[in-house]
Scaffold this active site. Structure first.
Site, PDB file in Angstrom:
ATOM      1  CD  GLU A  49      -2.777  -1.149   2.500  1.00  0.00           C
ATOM      2  OE1 GLU A  49      -2.734  -0.142   3.245  1.00  0.00           O
ATOM      3  OE2 GLU A  49      -3.532  -2.118   2.698  1.00  0.00           O
ATOM      4  CB  SER A 104       9.732  -2.521   4.086  1.00  0.00           C
ATOM      5  OG  SER A 104      10.440  -2.382   2.869  1.00  0.00           O
ATOM      6  CB  ALA A 130       1.553  -0.716   4.426  1.00  0.00           C
ATOM      7  CD  GLU A 164       8.220 -11.736  -5.034  1.00  0.00           C
ATOM      8  OE1 GLU A 164       8.520 -12.636  -4.235  1.00  0.00           O
ATOM      9  OE2 GLU A 164       7.799 -11.958  -6.178  1.00  0.00           O
TER      10      GLU A 164
END
Length: 380
Positions: free
Chosen positions: A127, A132, A130, A363
């Protein structure tokens, strides 16, 4: 300790390489410049088993090993990292999450469609506030009778605009912290779910990246994926596996950049000889080749351990960290060896250079990988 690939694995490598060079290679710059993911490529990827690489045959999957998954992603990335990113996200995030934690009815409904390429998979974790800090997400899912009502938004979502099936991570009980986060399967077209801004990216431009907005988006209770409150824990398990795929993508990109630099060094002549004759160039090539082999071994080791059923949190993070960072160096040296021609779009060097940086971010950033590795080393 035998590091050689089997005959079947060597055949797989050749098959995927030939496919990538024939079906993807001629269109790389066209798709990059138009920021277009070619949906007509899906049936071809599916026919080769590349949209269901590790999934059981009962759902139409190819039932390959994690090592073979790495080979597939590596060979696509060698030709086009952006298409490899989409294939990795489809396999390693959305489809993997459903395969790992879905109920039998959920797997029976969604896996065959994903594996056949009827739909692309998307995975919604990140997000605006948000990244890491995934536990800081604001998207919520509240139970109302026989539905969950989702509100919020997700950013930087691969296939956010074109994905037919999306796994969405949302807060179901904020008071429980990490234990109050759950996952849901949401189909494209569900009322209240809309694609937002499509990102205009530096690299990986053929892979769709978009915002997804949820406004009173109602999904049946049967679309809860995994146990309620286990979404964050399951997400970490999915990422352990997904990071092996990003490591393989990094190896493939680095291999492609190395080969491009090697070809050019043999062809380009200065002072009466190919520039490959100069020690400065030879050392760059030797260092890149060595780093690529080291990254490949780290990646295959993590994949091998996954195939053995072992937990790979440390090994996946090590492979992803090392492979992504040496890929950046390989792409940088590729541009440097090309000189001025590395800065123009007539040669592949500049695209590898643009594409590669995402691999140290997506990722889990390099900083997060170091944090994960350190925690594993310290037993935390």
């Amino acid at each position: 300790m035998d590091f050689r690939l089997s005959d079947d694995q060597e055949l797989l490598r050749r098959t995927v390489r030939e496919f990538a060079e024939a079906e993807i290679g001629p269109h790389v710059m066209e798709w990059d410049e138009s920021q277009h993911f070619p949906m007509d490529l899906l049936p071809k990827l599916a026919e080769l088993g590349l949209l269901g690489i590790q999934f059981p045959e009962q759902y139409g999957g190819s039932a390959m090993s994690a090592v073979e998954y790495c080979i597939c992603i590596e060979e696509i990335a060698r030709v086009c990292p952006a298409i490899a990113l989409s294939v990795a996200a489809h396999n390693g995030l959305c489809t993997s999450h459903i395969a790992m934690f879905g109920t039998e009815p959920q797997k029976g409904e969604f896996l065959p469609r994903l594996v056949k390429g009827e739909v692309l998979g998307a995975w919604g974790l990140t997000e605006a506030g948000a990244g890491s800090d995934a536990a800081g997400m604001r998207t919520t899912a509240l139970r109302q009778d026989q539905c969950w009502v989702i509100n919020g938004s997700k950013n930087f979502i691969t296939h956010g605009a074109i994905g037919g099936v999306m796994v969405v991570i949302a807060v179901t009980d904020r008071g429980k912290g990490h234990r109050g986060i759950s996952a849901f399967i949401v189909e494209h077209g569900t009322p209240g779910m809309t694609a937002g801004k499509k990102e205009n990216k530096l690299g990986m431009r053929a892979s769709d990246t978009s915002e997804v907005v949820f406004q009173d988006c109602r999904v049946p209770v049967a679309r809860l994926l995994g146990e309620e409150g286990q979404g964050f824990i399951n997400t970490l398990q999915v990422l352990d596996s997904g990071r092996i795929g990003i490591a393989a993508l990094s190896v493939g990109l680095a291999q492609g950049a190395y080969e491009a630099a090697l070809r050019y060094a043999k062809e380009r002549r200065q002072f009466g000889q190919p520039i490959a004759a100069f020690q400065a160039i030879r050392w760059k090539l030797a260092d890149t080749a060595t780093r690529v082999e080291a990254a490949r071994l780290l990646t295959y080791r993590a994949a091998y351990l996954k195939d053995q059923g072992a937990r790979t949190t440390r090994e996946s993070s090590m492979a992803k960290l090392f492979a992504s960072e040496i890929a950046v160096k390989a792409a940088d040296d590729c541009v440097q060896i090309h000189g001025g021609y590395g800065f123009v779009k007539d040669y592949p060097a500049e695209k590898y250079f643009r594409d590669v940086k995402l691999l140290t971010i997506g990722e889990g950033t390099s900083e997060i990988q170091r944090l994960v590795i350190a925690r594993q080393l310290l037993g935390q």
